[in-house]
Write a protein that holds these residues in place. Structure first.
Motif, PDB file in Angstrom:
ATOM      1  N   GLY A 182      38.413  33.859  25.063  1.00  0.00           N
ATOM      2  CA  GLY A 182      37.394  34.872  25.364  1.00  0.00           C
ATOM      3  C   GLY A 182      36.937  35.666  24.156  1.00  0.00           C
ATOM      4  O   GLY A 182      36.238  36.669  24.296  1.00  0.00           O
ATOM      5  N   GLN A 183      37.280  35.224  22.954  1.00  0.00           N
ATOM      6  CA  GLN A 183      36.880  35.925  21.726  1.00  0.00           C
ATOM      7  C   GLN A 183      35.579  35.315  21.206  1.00  0.00           C
ATOM      8  O   GLN A 183      35.547  34.578  20.220  1.00  0.00           O
ATOM      9  N   TYR A 184      34.495  35.639  21.908  1.00  0.00           N
ATOM     10  CA  TYR A 184      33.233  34.930  21.684  1.00  0.00           C
ATOM     11  C   TYR A 184      32.604  35.249  20.332  1.00  0.00           C
ATOM     12  O   TYR A 184      32.012  34.369  19.697  1.00  0.00           O
ATOM     13  N   GLU A 185      32.710  36.494  19.877  1.00  0.00           N
ATOM     14  CA  GLU A 185      32.097  36.847  18.602  1.00  0.00           C
ATOM     15  C   GLU A 185      32.790  36.123  17.452  1.00  0.00           C
ATOM     16  O   GLU A 185      32.142  35.599  16.545  1.00  0.00           O
ATOM     17  N   GLU A 186      34.137  36.084  17.494  1.00  0.00           N
ATOM     18  CA  GLU A 186      34.890  35.371  16.460  1.00  0.00           C
ATOM     19  C   GLU A 186      34.622  33.869  16.532  1.00  0.00           C
ATOM     20  O   GLU A 186      34.513  33.185  15.504  1.00  0.00           O
ATOM     21  N   ALA A 187      34.506  33.355  17.766  1.00  0.00           N
ATOM     22  CA  ALA A 187      34.194  31.925  17.951  1.00  0.00           C
ATOM     23  C   ALA A 187      32.831  31.591  17.367  1.00  0.00           C
ATOM     24  O   ALA A 187      32.643  30.538  16.742  1.00  0.00           O
ATOM     25  N   LYS A 188      31.886  32.507  17.555  1.00  0.00           N
ATOM     26  CA  LYS A 188      30.537  32.258  17.035  1.00  0.00           C
ATOM     27  C   LYS A 188      30.537  32.134  15.515  1.00  0.00           C
ATOM     28  O   LYS A 188      29.831  31.299  14.943  1.00  0.00           O
ATOM     29  N   VAL A 189      31.368  32.948  14.845  1.00  0.00           N
ATOM     30  CA  VAL A 189      31.473  32.873  13.387  1.00  0.00           C
ATOM     31  C   VAL A 189      31.966  31.488  12.960  1.00  0.00           C
ATOM     32  O   VAL A 189      31.433  30.872  12.026  1.00  0.00           O
ATOM     33  N   MET A 190      33.002  30.966  13.646  1.00  0.00           N
ATOM     34  CA  MET A 190      33.544  29.641  13.326  1.00  0.00           C
ATOM     35  C   MET A 190      32.491  28.546  13.538  1.00  0.00           C
ATOM     36  O   MET A 190      32.314  27.657  12.703  1.00  0.00           O
ATOM     37  N   HIS A 191      31.798  28.624  14.671  1.00  0.00           N
ATOM     38  CA  HIS A 191      30.823  27.574  14.990  1.00  0.00           C
ATOM     39  C   HIS A 191      29.582  27.669  14.097  1.00  0.00           C
ATOM     40  O   HIS A 191      28.952  26.641  13.809  1.00  0.00           O
ATOM     41  N   GLU A 192      29.240  28.864  13.657  1.00  0.00           N
ATOM     42  CA  GLU A 192      28.129  28.993  12.703  1.00  0.00           C
ATOM     43  C   GLU A 192      28.487  28.323  11.380  1.00  0.00           C
ATOM     44  O   GLU A 192      27.638  27.685  10.747  1.00  0.00           O
ATOM     45  N   LYS A 193      29.752  28.464  10.943  1.00  0.00           N
ATOM     46  CA  LYS A 193      30.214  27.770   9.728  1.00  0.00           C
ATOM     47  C   LYS A 193      30.131  26.257   9.910  1.00  0.00           C
ATOM     48  O   LYS A 193      29.666  25.534   9.024  1.00  0.00           O
ATOM     49  N   ALA A 194      30.613  25.794  11.067  1.00  0.00           N
ATOM     50  CA  ALA A 194      30.571  24.349  11.344  1.00  0.00           C
ATOM     51  C   ALA A 194      29.140  23.836  11.337  1.00  0.00           C
ATOM     52  O   ALA A 194      28.836  22.787  10.747  1.00  0.00           O
ATOM     53  N   LEU A 195      28.238  24.586  11.979  1.00  0.00           N
ATOM     54  CA  LEU A 195      26.836  24.177  12.058  1.00  0.00           C
ATOM     55  C   LEU A 195      26.204  24.125  10.672  1.00  0.00           C
ATOM     56  O   LEU A 195      25.494  23.162  10.339  1.00  0.00           O
ATOM     57  N   GLN A 196      26.476  25.137   9.842  1.00  0.00           N
ATOM     58  CA  GLN A 196      25.895  25.176   8.505  1.00  0.00           C
ATOM     59  C   GLN A 196      26.348  23.986   7.662  1.00  0.00           C
ATOM     60  O   GLN A 196      25.550  23.345   6.975  1.00  0.00           O
ATOM     61  N   ILE A 197      27.651  23.677   7.723  1.00  0.00           N
ATOM     62  CA  ILE A 197      28.180  22.534   6.956  1.00  0.00           C
ATOM     63  C   ILE A 197      27.542  21.238   7.433  1.00  0.00           C
ATOM     64  O   ILE A 197      27.142  20.379   6.632  1.00  0.00           O
ATOM     65  N   ARG A 198      27.441  21.072   8.742  1.00  0.00           N
ATOM     66  CA  ARG A 198      26.872  19.830   9.289  1.00  0.00           C
ATOM     67  C   ARG A 198      25.403  19.690   8.933  1.00  0.00           C
ATOM     68  O   ARG A 198      24.936  18.578   8.636  1.00  0.00           O
ATOM     69  N   LEU A 199      24.659  20.773   8.966  1.00  0.00           N
ATOM     70  CA  LEU A 199      23.247  20.698   8.580  1.00  0.00           C
ATOM     71  C   LEU A 199      23.096  20.291   7.113  1.00  0.00           C
ATOM     72  O   LEU A 199      22.246  19.469   6.766  1.00  0.00           O
ATOM     73  N   GLU A 200      23.961  20.853   6.250  1.00  0.00           N
ATOM     74  CA  GLU A 200      23.866  20.565   4.815  1.00  0.00           C
ATOM     75  C   GLU A 200      24.319  19.151   4.480  1.00  0.00           C
ATOM     76  O   GLU A 200      23.766  18.515   3.580  1.00  0.00           O
TER      77      GLU A 200
END
Length: 793
Positions: free
Chosen positions: A617-635
């Motif tokens: 249920g730690q959605y804000e912290e989860a969002k930070v992790m998934h934003e990192k994953a998304l950025q790496i995958r896009l690059e």
């Protein structure tokens, strides 16, 4: 073009904006009985190859430009930089060796002792390896090794025996040449017995070099697990030592390579002997002995050549003749001319060379090492245009693999169908190459979401391989594995587990319990058990895989990180969040160490850490992790990759959990668009996106739009999985719920509408009565008149 019992032709359709090329094949008797006109040039049997015409089709399919630049991907910058450095060091090495040529190298290079040994003679005469099984490595029991564990069990026993024998040989040699003579030459003879070869590297070498060698297993042909080296400061002593050990009756020289005559691709010169020794323990073993010249070894260390050897080994490892090495170096020099690869330069190289093997090798480099599919595809098209009929199928298969990786599934399917038809005609339907075509077709169909058709292809591959190779062959296990993957995708977990377990049984029987393929099978079984909710059993299987990988590769290997990721996933399902996080963080540390912070594997670890936080249920912290994953995958993967779609989808889930419905809808829309483009409409991942969009629209109260999404998800899932699948039931229930909400919403709207009409009627009536009273008593206006007017309005 007539080929076998079929005619092949090309139909060109052109308009102002489009050009379409279609390959047509028809049996000869139909063509010859019709009135279709064929020019003599096409119909001539003097030119039986269809390749020139297929190349036109392929150029159209992959839409290559004939001019301009193809830019290498950003992540290949390291390759380019390393390539420049390597070529500079290679030039320095060659120049230094030229300087010491007369004193050190020439006597060794001019030696009459060239490449020799039983295996050298055997390979030179193109004998089949089943006539040379006496040179397969033996287990402690004196039988052929079955797998890596048996090989290493034997090697541990052999190493001290090998060390003792080499010490005796070196001592006797030094005595024979005399201490005074050695001193006058400034000579020194230094023996070093190395540690056993890294098990992971040994497995990689076995697969790269010997996987197709029969009889197997591939690890039984590894000769350098036990190895040693002798460093000579005098080249004359080195040459004398070779003559001494060759004449010795204590050893059998299995293979000898004089790399002073034909240097390694790095320019390094040494002499390599592979020697069979009688261990005195009831079995024999083949060990490797490298003979070095001190001056060259010092120069190599100064230039750091070994690091380049490790880096470029996959490209040069199978090079044989010296001119072959020179060709490969020229190819690398061409690539190294700049970080932008000019099409004109590639075209020039293709037009100048008639050696298709060079083009094939270059294509393999761009395809498998650099993932530059556009360049690899252009090379394969040219290879196809110059191929003999017997080679067309292989080239079609290679191009099919490239097209599939580019997401061009229909075109890839066409290539594999061509390969299958040619092979069936040339080698017969029961050949392992035909099975390979079935297998590749199955993979393309699976990517297109045509799972049941893919199963049919995989079954054909399985039966063909079983007949051609026997029931216990590695490729038979591979077919079972492919079937397991499809059944798993279809949610048929018991069927998937049965296939995975058959693959595991074959691999255990043929490879032993310490092999990378066995670890893969354990991981696959664990994945199915996890899907069935049998988390404890799945965890046990993943731990088996982790143990094997650690023993083979050590603690800091990418496959170890993979196992840690999977174990973390199961611990998350068991709600052991602290342990799960620890596993994922260990995996992330290994991946950062190996790949750096810009790797898809690192993105996966961030994604997995985010999944644990979502569960907590730690959605804000989860969002930070998934934003990192998304950025790496896009690059690293680009904005059209399926992993990017998965990141968008997960971000959508988090935003919906945070009640940011519109932002969540945008994320799921992006995921759907990529999935439809890369996987096609009828795929389970596409259905998942429709389902998620339906949930978001439902949350927003847009029930009509939600109904449309859930209906589409239900249609796709029903077609792929069948009506009885649990996921189909979930879609059905969700659709029913939306329809019920929509019906309630309609009733509420109707009720509100009726209430409003009733209010208006009563207000009008009150107004009417009010105005009647005004007419009767014009001087007495009621106080509520203004309010009534406003209500009526």
């Amino acid at each position: 073009v007539q080929y076998s019992s079929f005619y092949w032709c090309v139909l060109f359709l052109k308009s102002s904006n489009h050009q379409l090329c279609i390959l047509i094949t028809m049996p000869s008797h139909i063509i010859e009985s019709s009135e279709v006109f064929f020019s003599e040039e096409l119909r001539s049997n003097d030119n039986p190859t269809m390749a020139p015409h297929i190349s036109h089709i392929l150029d159209s399919i992959i839409r290559q430009k004939s001019a301009g630049k193809i830019e290498l991907r950003q992540e290949n910058k390291t390759f380019m930089d390393t390539l420049h450095e390597f070529l500079e060091c290679k030039a320095k090495m060659d120049a230094k060796c030229d300087e010491m040529d007369n004193d050190i190298i020439r006597p060794l290079a001019n030696s009459n002792l060239q490449e020799f040994g039983d295996m050298e003679d055997f390979e030179a005469n193109n004998h089949k390896y089943n006539t040379c099984t006496k040179y397969q490595q033996q287990s402690i029991a004196g039988t052929k090794v079955k797998g890596l564990r048996e090989l290493y069990d034997a090697a541990r026993k052999v190493r001290p025996v090998f060390a003792t024998k080499m010490q005796e040989v070196v001592r006797d040699f030094c005595q024979s040449v005399g201490a005074a003579t050695a001193a006058e030459d400034g000579g020194n003879v230094v023996l070093d017995i190395a540690d056993l070869k890294d098990a992971g590297r040994a497995m990689e070498k076995a697969k790269e070099n010997y996987e197709s060698r029969l009889p197997g297993p591939s690890v039984s042909w590894l000769y350098d697990v036990v190895r040693g080296s002798i460093i000579f400061s005098s080249s004359s002593h080195l040459l004398q030592f070779v003559e001494t050990i060759t004449d010795s009756e204590s050893f059998v020289i299995v293979k000898s390579k004089n790399r002073f005559q034909q240097p390694a691709f790095t320019g390094y010169r040494d002499w390599c002997l592979q020697i069979q020794i009688d261990t005195g323990l009831g079995f024999h073993h083949i060990c490797e002995l490298q003979l070095h010249c001190q001056a060259i070894k010092d120069l190599s260390a100064e230039l750091g050549l070994y690091a380049y050897y490790e880096y470029f080994r996959c490209y040069f490892g199978d090079a044989g003749r010296n001119d072959d090495l020179e060709d490969r170096l020229e190819e690398l020099k061409m690539i190294a001319r700049g970080k932008k690869y000019r099409i004109s330069m590639l075209d020039s190289f293709m037009s100048e060379t008639t050696d298709m093997s060079r083009l094939k090798r270059l294509s393999h480099l761009f395809h498998c090492r650099l993932s530059e599919y556009e360049i690899a595809a252009k090379l394969e098209c040219h290879i196809l245009s110059g191929s003999k009929v017997c080679d067309v199928a292989d080239t079609c298969e290679s191009l099919g693999e490239i097209l599939m990786k580019q997401g061009q599934y229909d075109e890839a399917k066409l290539m594999h169908e061509n390969a299958l038809q040619i092979r069936a005609e040339t080698v017969g339907v029961k050949h392992k190459l035909v099975a390979s075509s079935y297998s590749h077709l199955g993979l393309v169909l699976e990517r297109c979401g045509q799972n049941y058709t893919a199963i049919s292809m995989y079954n054909k591959a399985l039966h063909t391989r079983s007949e051609a190779l026997g029931d216990k062959h590695a490729l038979v296990a591979s077919s079972y594995n492919q079937l397991g993957l499809v059944w798993e995708n279809l949610g048929r977990f018991e069927d998937a587990k049965a296939m995975y377990q058959k693959a595991l049984e074959i691999r255990l029987d043929t490879l032993g319990d310490q092999d990378v393929s066995v670890a893969t099978s354990h991981s696959n079984v664990a994945a199915v058990l996890e899907q069935q909710g049998k988390y404890d059993e799945g965890l046990l299987s993943h731990k088996h895989a982790l143990q094997i990988r650690r023993e083979m590769f050590g603690d800091r290997h990418r496959s170890v990180a993979y196992s840690l990721n999977k174990i973390g996933g199961i611990l998350k399902e068991l709600e052991k969040y602290e342990e799960a996080t620890s596993m994922q963080q260990q995996a992330l540390e290994i991946q950062l160490e190996i790949f750096g912070d810009k790797s898809p594997s690192v993105g996966t670890s961030y994604n997995n850490l985010g999944a644990i936080l979502i569960r907590q249920g730690q959605y804000e912290e989860a969002k930070v992790m998934h934003e990192k994953a998304l950025q790496i995958r896009l690059e690293t993967l680009g904005d059209k990759h399926i992993s990017v779609a998965n990141s968008y989808s997960t971000m959508g889930v988090i935003l919906v959990k945070q009640r940011q419905y519109e932002e969540g809808r945008i994320m799921h829309d992006r995921a759907l668009r990529i999935r439809r483009e890369t996987l096609g409409e009828k795929h389970l991942s596409v259905a998942s996106s429709y389902h998620c969009l339906g949930v978001v629209l439902e949350k927003k109260g847009e029930y009509k739009a939600a109904e449309k999404m859930h209906k589409r998800a239900l249609e796709i899932r029903s077609e792929i999985l069948g009506e009885d699948h649990s996921t189909v039931s979930t879609s059905s229930r969700r659709l029913k719920l939306v329809l019920e909400k929509q019906e309630d919403d309609d009733e509420n709207r109707s009720s509100e509408s009726s209430g409003t009409a009733s209010m208006i009627r009563s207000t009008v009536a009150a107004s009417y009565n009010c105005f009647r009273s005004v007419l009767k008593k014009p001087k007495q206006l009621p106080k509520e008149t203004s309010a009534i007017r406003r209500s009526a309005e």
